[in-house]
Enzyme design. Structure first.
Site, PDB file in Angstrom:
ATOM      1  N   THR A  46       0.824  -1.207   0.000  1.00  0.00           N
ATOM      2  CA  THR A  46       0.000   0.000   0.000  1.00  0.00           C
ATOM      3  C   THR A  46       0.861   1.260   0.000  1.00  0.00           C
ATOM      4  O   THR A  46       0.528   2.237  -0.679  1.00  0.00           O
ATOM      5  CB  THR A  46      -0.971  -0.001   1.202  1.00  0.00           C
ATOM      6  OG1 THR A  46      -1.729  -1.210   1.176  1.00  0.00           O
ATOM      7  CG2 THR A  46      -1.905   1.190   1.148  1.00  0.00           C
ATOM      8  N   CYS A  47       1.963   1.250   0.722  1.00  0.00           N
ATOM      9  CA  CYS A  47       2.844   2.421   0.753  1.00  0.00           C
ATOM     10  C   CYS A  47       3.429   2.690  -0.631  1.00  0.00           C
ATOM     11  O   CYS A  47       3.526   3.846  -1.060  1.00  0.00           O
ATOM     12  CB  CYS A  47       3.965   2.233   1.774  1.00  0.00           C
ATOM     13  SG  CYS A  47       3.352   2.141   3.464  1.00  0.00           S
ATOM     14  N   THR A  48       3.797   1.640  -1.327  1.00  0.00           N
ATOM     15  CA  THR A  48       4.332   1.801  -2.679  1.00  0.00           C
ATOM     16  C   THR A  48       3.258   2.375  -3.594  1.00  0.00           C
ATOM     17  O   THR A  48       3.522   3.319  -4.355  1.00  0.00           O
ATOM     18  CB  THR A  48       4.853   0.458  -3.211  1.00  0.00           C
ATOM     19  OG1 THR A  48       5.894  -0.006  -2.339  1.00  0.00           O
ATOM     20  CG2 THR A  48       5.392   0.595  -4.624  1.00  0.00           C
ATOM     21  N   LEU A  51       2.725   6.200  -2.624  1.00  0.00           N
ATOM     22  CA  LEU A  51       3.785   7.125  -3.026  1.00  0.00           C
ATOM     23  C   LEU A  51       3.939   7.184  -4.539  1.00  0.00           C
ATOM     24  O   LEU A  51       4.271   8.239  -5.085  1.00  0.00           O
ATOM     25  CB  LEU A  51       5.089   6.775  -2.321  1.00  0.00           C
ATOM     26  CG  LEU A  51       5.007   6.997  -0.800  1.00  0.00           C
ATOM     27  CD1 LEU A  51       6.313   6.657  -0.126  1.00  0.00           C
ATOM     28  CD2 LEU A  51       4.593   8.412  -0.460  1.00  0.00           C
TER      29      LEU A  51
END
Length: 158
Positions: A46-48, A51
């Site tokens: 999810t962070c990838t 961002l």
């Protein structure tokens, strides 16, 4: 809890860009809006996605003289690799001691893997005077921000 209308807490931390260098948020005052995108862990799914979405939407923010900064508790070396691997066109901030996530009240704990201090996924838009103009916090780690709402907050400051 930090909310719209509050003064954004100042902080100093390593800034990971082309090089790693010292950074202080207050040095950005007067230069345009700032988007602080807190994320739990570099290289996580999810962070990838989050961002990379900011990366893909970055031109709209740049046109408004806004700067995006991703913030996590990852060490500068990991953030440097993450930034390069995903060709992120904005800088990342290493909150390796947890002071920033504490100041912004976005401390999360991942008990299932015994991590007691990670960033809750959150986004703050700060105006040129250092006032919070938009604040969002995820209810769960897999939730992404409303990117249109972030863009509207930045556009309202132009």
């Amino acid at each position: 809890m930090l909310t719209v209308g509050d003064d954004a807490p100042d902080f100093a931390a390593p800034l990971v860009g082309a090089e790693t260098e010292p950074f202080r948020l207050s040095n950005r005052r007067g230069t345009g809006p700032v988007v602080l995108a807190f994320f739990p862990a570099a290289f996580s799914t999810t962070c990838t996605e989050e961002l990379c979405t900011f990366r893909d939407e970055l031109s709209a923010f740049s046109d408004l003289n806004a700067r995006v900064f991703g913030i996590s508790t990852d060490l500068p070396h990991a953030l440097s690799r993450f930034r390069a691997e995903h060709d992120l066109g904005f800088d990342l901030v290493s909150d390796n001691d947890g002071a920033i996530i504490d100041a912004y009240d976005v401390v999360d704990e991942w008990e299932h893997i015994n991590l007691t201090t990670v960033a809750q996924r959150a986004v703050f838009v700060i105006d040129a005077d250092g006032t919070v103009r938009y604040a969002w916090r995820a209810d769960n780690p897999g939730e992404e921000p409303d990117y249109d709402a972030v863009a509207e907050a930045v556009e309202s400051l132009a």
